[in-house]
Each structure stands twice: as C-alpha cells, then as structure tokens.
Write an enzyme that holds these catalytic residues in place. Structure first.
Site, mmCIF file in Angstrom:
data_model
loop_
_atom_site.group_PDB
_atom_site.id
_atom_site.type_symbol
_atom_site.label_atom_id
_atom_site.label_comp_id
_atom_site.label_asym_id
_atom_site.label_seq_id
_atom_site.Cartn_x
_atom_site.Cartn_y
_atom_site.Cartn_z
ATOM 1 N N ILE A 81 33.225 -10.971 -2.615
ATOM 2 C CA ILE A 81 33.682 -9.584 -2.639
ATOM 3 C C ILE A 81 35.077 -9.605 -3.221
ATOM 4 C CG2 ILE A 81 34.193 -7.553 -1.235
ATOM 5 C CD1 ILE A 81 32.693 -9.073 1.040
ATOM 6 N N ASN A 105 42.578 -12.062 -5.104
ATOM 7 C CA ASN A 105 41.222 -12.316 -4.627
ATOM 8 C C ASN A 105 40.864 -13.765 -4.897
ATOM 9 O OD1 ASN A 105 38.664 -11.441 -3.633
ATOM 10 N ND2 ASN A 105 37.918 -11.805 -5.718
ATOM 11 N N ASP A 134 146.584 29.267 90.725
ATOM 12 C CA ASP A 134 145.552 28.831 91.691
ATOM 13 C C ASP A 134 144.196 28.741 90.970
ATOM 14 O OD1 ASP A 134 144.194 28.161 93.933
ATOM 15 O OD2 ASP A 134 144.381 30.137 94.917
ATOM 16 N N GLU A 176 0.846 -1.206 0.000
ATOM 17 C CA GLU A 176 0.000 0.000 0.000
ATOM 18 C C GLU A 176 0.875 1.246 0.000
ATOM 19 O OE1 GLU A 176 -3.424 2.081 2.819
ATOM 20 O OE2 GLU A 176 -1.860 0.867 3.720
ATOM 21 N N HIS A 227 143.609 25.934 95.424
ATOM 22 C CA HIS A 227 144.022 25.716 96.822
ATOM 23 C C HIS A 227 142.922 25.140 97.692
ATOM 24 C CE1 HIS A 227 142.298 29.820 97.611
ATOM 25 N NE2 HIS A 227 142.065 29.259 98.814
ATOM 26 N N GLU A 284 38.000 -8.057 -2.582
ATOM 27 C CA GLU A 284 38.625 -7.147 -1.612
ATOM 28 C C GLU A 284 39.746 -6.363 -2.257
ATOM 29 O OE1 GLU A 284 38.153 -10.373 -1.054
ATOM 30 O OE2 GLU A 284 37.168 -10.688 0.869
ATOM 31 N N ASP A 323 -0.090 -1.572 8.482
ATOM 32 C CA ASP A 323 -0.852 -0.919 9.557
ATOM 33 C C ASP A 323 -2.238 -1.543 9.705
ATOM 34 O OD1 ASP A 323 -2.241 0.041 7.441
ATOM 35 O OD2 ASP A 323 -1.881 2.159 7.826
ATOM 36 N N SER A 329 137.092 31.945 99.083
ATOM 37 C CA SER A 329 138.082 31.373 98.173
ATOM 38 C C SER A 329 137.435 30.599 97.023
ATOM 39 C CB SER A 329 138.995 30.406 98.927
ATOM 40 O OG SER A 329 139.945 31.137 99.643
#
Ligand SMILES: *[C@@H]1O[C@H](CO)[C@@H](O)[C@H](O)[C@H]1NC(C)=O
Ligand SMILES: *[C@@H]1O[C@H](CO)[C@@H](O)[C@H](O)[C@H]1NC(C)=O
Length: 688
Positions: free
Chosen positions: A139, A154, A530, A67, A479, A141, A120, A627
């Site tokens: 991946i 890789n 003397d 919706e 003497h 890298e 809802d 003397s």
C-alpha cells in the site's frame, strides 16, 4: 441502507459454514470444491485471507461459472473486506452469449478478506464453480492517507515520516515539531522567543520554558510589540496558545496580534507554555524579562522608628529598630526590654521582626493622694489619671489630670510637672444654719454645728477649748499652759458622754506666743498675746464633725463693727455653775472695750490692749472651762464660711456679762509663719 439489511438477513438465514480455510501466505489460490469438475449441491465454503501489516490484498477471479439466479439468491460467491459485503456473484465469465456483470478483481488496503461460496439443493445444469488467486500488494500509505506533517516515505509493507531541517519527528512518528522544551533560564534578565522568531514558529509544537531565578527576587515580564500568534483572543485562543504561570497566578491564554501585558511582579519561578496546532504559522512572540529583589514593606513594627529610612527595602537590607518615645522595644524570645534591634528583609519579603514588639511604657499606679482618690483605666503611656478629693472636707489644690508620660512618669497634663496636687482641708464649713436668730443664753449644739471645736484638758485637770485651724493645728489660748505644758485633746465631740471615733488627738508640741507673759505688773493681771498653737502628732481625718475653722484673711486685723454677732461655744460652766455635758453655744455681739473695762473684777483690773476684743450680752457669756475656745463669725464675703476672730481669754470672776477675747486677726502672720516653720518636710510625700 435497505440493501445492507437484506444482505445481513441473507447471511443469518445461511446454514452454518461447513468449513473455513485459512490462507496466510503473501499469495495463494482458492477454488470451489471439485473445481474444475462441477460443484455439488448444498455447499458452504469460506476462505479467510490474511497478509502482514502494511500490505493490502488483491483478489483476481480467473474463472467463474456459477448457477445464475435473480439477485444470485441460489448459488453465489461473496467477498467481505474493509467491513463491506460486496454484492453476491453468480453467472459465468466464460460461457458464450452470456454477459457477466460482476468485477473480477477485488482490492483491499486492509490486511484481511473473506470469500464465501454457497450452492443450494438443486442444480439443473452442471456448473464448474470458480477459481481465484490472491496476492499481497504493497500500500502506498503516503498517497492513500498523507499521514506525515512534512515528508512521507513509502516502502513495501509500510512508510515513515521525516521532517524538514530544524524539526524532529514527534512521538507519534507522524508529525514534526521543534525542540523547544526544557529550557530553564536562571539569569536575572533575559529574552525568550517563540521557535524560529522572528521567522514563523513551528506547527505542532508544545513548548515549555521556565524562568527560575534566586529566591527573594521577582520576575517582571514584558512582551515585544510585534506579537503575532494565530487565534482570536475573543473566542479563547483555539489555535495556538501562549500561557504564563507563576505560582498561583495564571495569565493567558494569549493569541492575536496585540502584545499582552502582564502587570506586576511575578514570583521567582515562571512557566511559559506555547502550544501550536498543525497549521497557520505566524511570526510569534518575544518576551523580555527582568527581575527585582523582593521588597519588604516599610511598615515593620507598630510604634517603631527605623533607621535608615528608605522608600523601599530590598532583600538583605537591614534596619535598626527603635521604638517611638513612650514605647519600649521588647524581645519576646528573651523576655526582656532592649534598646534596639537589627532586623533583615528576608527572602519572602518579610522582616524578621516578629520577635519584637514596641510596648507602651507603664507608669504604674499613680501615687495616692492623702484624702483623695485616683481615677484611671490604664497605667500605660498616654493613659490619664484624674485625682479628686474627699469632698466637701477637702478641696483639690493643683491640677487634677495627670498623663502617663513617655518617660513612664505621671505628669501634670497641663504643666508637664511632676508635682502632685493636694487635698487641702476646707475650712469654715459647718451645719449651723446662719439664721437661727438671736440666741440669749446657751443653746445645745448638734453634731456638725462647730466641727472645729476641740476639748482640751491639762495634765492638772483644767478644762479648756480650742479650735482646729487645719488638719494638724489647733488654735487656743496661751494661758491654758500656765501650769502645765501638756494637754489632752479631743475632737469630733458634742456629747461628752460619747466617745469620739478618733479618741484622743495626741499633741506633738505647743507653741505659746513668745510675747505672752503670765505676769501681774503692779498687781495687774496681763493677758496680752493670750494665744498659742498646738501641733498634733498626726493629721486628723476631716469629717462632718471634725473640720477646721478659717483664719481671718488679709486685713483680718480690722474687726467687724460693734454689734456684729459671732458664735461662742464650749463645755464650760453654765449659769447653774455646772460644767456642760453637751456642747453649748451662743451668739454674742462685739461690744466696745469700755464695757469690759467697766466690768467688776475681783482685785485689780487687768491690763487691756488692742490685741483684745470685748464681746457679750448680759446673761450670755463664756465662762470658766471655755478658755481657749473660738469666737467665730460668718465670713461676709462667703456666708457659708466661718472665721475665727477671737479666743476665749479672760473675764470677771462672775460670768454672764462681757468677756475678753484674744484678737486673732492681729496674729495671722504669726500663726502662719509658725505653722510654716514647723511644717513637716515629708508631709508632701505622705504615703498612706
Ligand atoms: C531536544 O533538546 C534537548 C535539550 O535541549 C535534547 O536533550 C534532546 O535530545 C532534543 N531532542 C531532539 C529530538 O532534538
Ligand atoms: C496630656 O494628654 C492630653 C490628651 O492626650 C494632651 O492633650 C496633653 O497635651 C497632655 N499633656 C502633657 C503635658 O503632655
């Protein structure tokens, strides 16, 4: 920022998610509840997708029918990954005429993603919900992050780094470095360079080098001139850094293009570190090192002499130690003196000489001087001693200052000889003031007036006098010995009722002048020559009332003119024919010999010779008991000295006129020769 806050708020306002579905496979599908039927109200659904490490997640929506609402506030799908909440998704990708503005594929390099779906309470139409599938994707890298310093490889689910030749992958598995650590150089000289030198050094390296040579040696470093290390030394080398460490000494950081200088000697262990960052390689550096034995100082031991003498001493050198003259080598361990010692320059650059010291020789206390004092502070080599005598009774003869010599002997500081000075008695000093004026008749002497005056008593009880002429010899009349060869001698006396501190001064021998003959020739008494000398058994200690009188000097035979006054002194009979108790003295002049010849003698006149002096005044005379006593004169050259020129010899029976005195001046040679002949050999080395 605003957007982000709003999203978080809306999350907080959500009711709790009712259920969470966990998805762990490499691929999978997720759909809203009841898909492809319409979804219910009040739904809260979430999915957590997790894939293995090294993979990312790709989520693709195949169908969306939710919706629509402004900002997708009512019903929506939301994706949370890589820490990002993607915008809420609503609307439809399949209804005609409606455009759909949201991406239908989501991708994360992370290994985790969450998808939530909310509806809802009210749906006006029926919406079918959504369907999506995910796959784990590899991946790259290497492309995403460039994680390797050299090569990146890789593979599905991961990557690995590899290095150019000569490098190896470091522990972090990403950077490449060189193997530059662990090298230990042990030779005495060598070269260390940065890796690849002179080609550019490697990045991302931590190099450690070590020089470790034998102990006792020291390393000297020098940098080659073409030094080039990335960085600016003025800002502290923030890129590539070279450092040198040796013990506590640190050098560097070094960088730039100027070769650094490491001055001086380093210890036997040196560490060199070189850290490089990830970029900017330069040529590098080259260290040339050499080594030298650790040197010992030439300053080995104070006051020592070393052999052989060199400018420098190296490890294992040895020298013979002696001490300078005046010092003795002392072995501390064995506690004894030795003549020399062999010491070695040790590994640590010190000598093993701390077991020895050069001690100054010790002369010991200087010989004491009789009647003198020593004055010294120390008795070791170069000390000095100053002799002094007991003044004023003794005077120093010789030099006063003595040095403690190299040979540990006290030597005369001037002559270098060993002969000691002597404290010689000072003669002729007395307390008698020379200007008492003319005295008629006897006067009482006071202590110190006639310090040479001695009292002699023969073994037969005859009284006489004598004069001290040195500290050992007494001059008197021959003497006195006519009837007895022994006399008792007392000195230092004035008042006979008192005792002198010395008591008796024992005689050793009496020497009567060889020409003296007590004889009467043709009935005439003959007192020629003397004169006699008495040697005391011991030297007397001189003091104020016991001190010698001087003998006439050279030329003493010539008498002063007639009328010259001299002093006579003694304890002989006074006018009242009584012996005196207190020493008496009088001043009488020399007179012509005729006065004596003309006096009245009982019986025949005695013989008169030039060895006699006539002196006296009517009423002033010497008498029996005097003397041998002295007749002394003030020395005209030196008025503080008194000289003995006469010895009381004979006179008329009736005293009180003129008396005859032996002319001492005629006997000076005999006195001196006799004293010398009988001098004690050992007196020079007297020990107190
Ligand atoms: C680095 O060198 C040391 C010895 O020099 C050696 O043992 C070690 O294996 C080397 N490491 C690498 C990664 O080459
Ligand atoms: C004694 O010592 C003094 C002072 O040191 C010195 O000047 C003098 O030459 C020395 N005398 C002798 C004989 O060595």
């Amino acid at each position: 920022m605003y957007e982000h806050t709003k999203v978080i708020l809306s999350l907080l306002l959500l009711p709790p998610v009712s259920c969470t579905i966990s998805l762990k496979g490499l691929q999978g599908q997720l759909t809203s509840l009841d898909y492809p039927q319409g979804y219910a109200n009040d739904l809260q659904q979430s999915w957590e997708i997790e894939v293995p490490r090294g993979y990312g997640i790709k989520l693709s929506f195949t169908h969306i029918d939710i919706e629509p609402s402004p900002d997708c506030a009512y019903d929506h799908v939301q994706i949370f990954c890589d820490e990002i909440l993607h915008p809420l998704i609503c609307g439809s990708n399949s209804r005609e005429g409606k455009q759909f503005q949201f991406p239908q594929e989501y991708y994360t390099t992370g290994k985790w993603m969450r998808v939530t779906f909310v509806s809802d309470f009210s749906n006006e139409e029926r919406y079918t919900g959504f369907a999506a599938y995910y796959t784990a994707v590899d991946i790259n890298e290497c492309e995403e992050e460039d994680p390797c310093s050299h090569y990146c490889n890789n593979y599905i689910g991961g990557f690995h780094c590899s290095c150019r030749p000569g490098y190896f992958l470091q522990e972090n598995q990403r950077t490449c470095g060189v193997n530059c650590s662990g090298e230990v150089l042990t030779s005495f000289k060598g070269v260390i360079t940065s890796p690849n030198y002179p080609k550019p050094y490697a990045e991302n390296s931590q190099c450690q080098y070590r020089i470790q040579i034998e102990q006792g040696f020291e390393v000297i470093l020098e940098f080659a001139e073409d030094f080039d290390v990335e960085g600016d030394p003025s800002i502290g080398c923030t890129s590539d850094v070279l450092k040198v460490t040796s013990g506590a000494k640190k050098y560097g950081p070094f960088c730039g293009d100027q070769a650094p200088v490491v001055k001086g000697h380093l210890s036997n262990v040196v560490e060199i570190t070189f850290d490089t960052d990830g970029h900017g390689q330069k040529k590098g550096w080259k260290i040339i090192y050499r080594s030298t034995a650790k040197q010992c100082s030439t300053d080995i031991l104070e006051h020592s002499i070393i052999q052989p003498k060199k400018v420098e001493y190296d490890y294992k050198d040895s020298v013979q130690l002696h001490c300078e003259s005046g010092f003795e080598l002392y072995d501390i361990q064995r506690s004894e003196h030795i003549s020399s010692a062999l010491v070695h320059c040790q590994k640590d650059g010190s000598w093993n000489s701390n077991l020895y010291i050069c001690m100054p020789v010790d002369c010991g206390p200087p010989t004491k001087l009789m009647n003198g004092h020593e004055n010294f502070i120390s008795t070791v080599y170069t000390s000095q001693n100053q002799y002094s005598c007991e003044e004023p009774y003794y005077k120093l003869e010789g030099n006063a200052v003595f040095n403690c010599s190299e040979e540990a002997e006290w030597i005369d500081a001037t002559s270098g000889q060993l002969t000691l000075p002597k404290c010689k008695p000072v003669c002729g000093n007395c307390l008698l003031s020379s200007k008492t004026g003319r005295i008629f008749g006897g006067q009482q002497a006071k202590p110190g007036y006639f310090p040479w005056q001695l009292r002699l008593v023969t073994t037969r009880g005859e009284m006489g006098g004598g004069a001290l002429i040195s500290d050992r010899w007494v001059l008197t009349a021959a003497h006195l010995f006519d009837n007895s060869l022994q006399v008792e001698i007392h000195g230092g006396l004035v008042d006979l009722r008192r005792r002198s501190p010395e008591g008796e001064l024992p005689m050793e021998l009496a020497i009567i002048h060889p020409s003296y003959r007590k004889q009467v020739e043709d009935g005439q008494p003959n007192f020629n020559h003397d004169i006699a000398l008495i040697k005391l058994r011991e030297k007397v200690k001189l003091r104020s009332n016991l001190a010698p009188v001087c003998l006439p000097g050279p030329g003493g035979a010539s008498l002063p003119d007639d009328g010259t006054l001299g002093y006579i002194s003694g304890w002989g009979r006074m006018e009242k024919r009584k012996l005196a108790v207190i020493l008496q003295y009088a001043e009488v002049p020399i007179v012509s010999m005729d006065e004596c010849k003309n006096s009245n003698y009982d019986g025949p006149k005695p013989v008169f010779t030039p060895n006699m002096i006539c002196a006296g005044l009517p009423g002033v005379d010497s008498c029996q008991g005097d003397s041998g006593g002295p007749y002394v004169f003030i020395d005209l050259q030196n008025p503080s000295r008194h000289v003995v020129r006469g010895i009381v010899s004979f006179g008329p029976q009736e005293c009180g006129n003129y008396g005859v005195y032996t002319h001492v001046g005629n006997y000076v040679d005999w006195i001196e020769t006799t004293m010398k002949e009988h001098e004690d050999r050992e007196t020079d080395l007297e020990v107190i």
